[in-house]
Structures are given as structure tokens and as C-alpha cells.
Design a protein around this motif. Structure first.
Motif, short mmCIF file in Angstrom:
data_model
loop_
_atom_site.label_atom_id
_atom_site.label_comp_id
_atom_site.label_asym_id
_atom_site.label_seq_id
_atom_site.Cartn_x
_atom_site.Cartn_y
_atom_site.Cartn_z
N GLU A 32 -55.45 13.84 -85.40
CA GLU A 32 -55.24 12.36 -86.53
C GLU A 32 -53.84 11.32 -85.34
OE1 GLU A 32 -54.25 11.04 -91.06
OE2 GLU A 32 -54.98 13.35 -91.12
N LEU A 33 -53.22 11.97 -85.47
CA LEU A 33 -51.92 11.61 -85.17
C LEU A 33 -51.87 10.67 -83.70
CD1 LEU A 33 -48.68 11.32 -85.87
CD2 LEU A 33 -48.40 13.70 -84.86
N THR A 34 -53.02 11.01 -82.59
CA THR A 34 -53.52 11.39 -81.33
C THR A 34 -53.43 9.68 -82.02
OG1 THR A 34 -53.16 12.96 -80.23
CG2 THR A 34 -54.27 11.32 -78.99
N ARG A 35 -55.02 9.39 -82.54
CA ARG A 35 -55.46 8.86 -82.65
C ARG A 35 -54.87 7.76 -83.60
NH1 ARG A 35 -59.06 12.51 -85.00
NH2 ARG A 35 -58.86 12.20 -87.09
N LEU A 36 -53.47 8.08 -84.64
CA LEU A 36 -52.93 6.89 -85.48
C LEU A 36 -52.45 6.19 -83.79
CD1 LEU A 36 -51.52 8.57 -88.26
CD2 LEU A 36 -52.62 6.52 -87.97
N VAL A 37 -51.62 7.17 -83.26
CA VAL A 37 -50.65 6.55 -82.01
C VAL A 37 -51.10 5.71 -81.37
CG1 VAL A 37 -49.54 6.91 -79.86
CG2 VAL A 37 -48.99 8.23 -82.41
N SER A 38 -52.65 6.20 -80.56
CA SER A 38 -53.54 4.71 -79.94
C SER A 38 -53.67 3.84 -80.87
CB SER A 38 -54.89 6.06 -79.88
OG SER A 38 -55.48 4.77 -79.09
N ASP A 39 -54.20 4.01 -82.13
CA ASP A 39 -54.57 2.53 -83.00
C ASP A 39 -53.20 1.77 -82.96
OD1 ASP A 39 -56.39 3.23 -83.26
OD2 ASP A 39 -56.64 4.03 -85.11
N MET A 40 -52.00 2.38 -83.38
CA MET A 40 -50.74 1.92 -82.82
C MET A 40 -50.11 0.62 -82.23
SD MET A 40 -48.05 4.01 -85.73
CE MET A 40 -47.51 2.66 -85.79
N GLU A 41 -50.68 1.52 -81.01
CA GLU A 41 -50.24 1.22 -79.53
C GLU A 41 -51.05 -0.19 -79.66
OE1 GLU A 41 -50.52 4.77 -77.32
OE2 GLU A 41 -48.40 5.02 -77.02
N ALA A 42 -52.59 0.12 -79.76
CA ALA A 42 -53.16 -1.34 -79.77
C ALA A 42 -53.06 -2.96 -79.49
CB ALA A 42 -54.61 -0.78 -79.84
N GLY A 43 -51.85 -2.35 -80.88
CA GLY A 43 -51.82 -4.11 -81.38
C GLY A 43 -52.91 -4.32 -81.70
N SER A 44 -53.66 -3.57 -83.09
CA SER A 44 -54.24 -4.30 -83.94
C SER A 44 -54.38 -4.09 -85.26
CB SER A 44 -56.10 -4.31 -83.17
OG SER A 44 -56.09 -2.86 -83.35
#
Length: 93
Positions: A32-44
Motif C-alpha cells: 500500500e505504501l508503494t502504491r501511495l508513493v507512486s500515486d503521489m509521484e504521478a502528480g495527479s
């Protein structure tokens, strides 16, 4: 996390509430933490979504650190009970 449609038609992942129950396992929390970081890095994410994701990420980080501490303590106990050499965990980077 199900995507949320924006007015422009772009799908944005919806972050779980920071107060949502923590996962049951270290592995689930890391995923879940990996998904959150990825989503945040996407900038959307909106600013509010980013803040909620950050708060959730901090809770997940603390949970993971606590789980790792428990394992480290267990390894020390095992070592203290007579292992001739301490068990060493190596990073697999």
C-alpha cells in the motif's frame, strides 16, 4: 484504490482515509505504501488528496517500522538463547 473521474475525464486514484485500519501484515502495508508513493509521484492528486496520502503513508511507515522492530527483537532473543553466530539479514538491492 478505485479511480476517481475528474471533470477533465482523467482518472485519479482515490487515497484511503488516513484513519483507515492498518493492513494485517508488513507485506500488505509495504504494498500500500508503494502504491501511495507512486500515486503521489504521478502528480495527479489534489492538494487535499496529497495531504491525506501523506498522512496515511506516515501511519504505514510507523506500522512497518514497528513490525521490523518486533522481528529484530525476536532475532536478538533467538541469538541470546544460544546461537553461536548472530543471524544477519542482508539487503537485496
Amino acid at each position: 484504490m478505485p479511480p476517481k473521474a475528474t471533470p477533465q475525464g482523467v482518472s485519479v486514484p482515490v487515497s484511503p482515509s488516513p484513519e483507515a485500519p492498518l493492513p494485517e501484515t508488513f507485506e500488505a502495508a509495504m504494498a500500500e505504501l508503494t502504491r501511495l508513493v507512486s500515486d503521489m509521484e504521478a502528480g495527479s492528486m489534489s492538494l487535499a488528496e496529497s495531504l491525506a496520502a501523506y498522512e496515511r503513508g506516515k501511519r504505514l511507515e510507523r506500522f512497518c517500522q514497528e513490525q521490523l522492530q518486533i522481528v529484530e527483537d525476536q532475532l536478538k532473543l533467538i541469538d541470546a538463547q544460544g546461537n553461536e553466530q548472530p543471524l544477519k539479514l542482508e539487503s537485496r538491492r
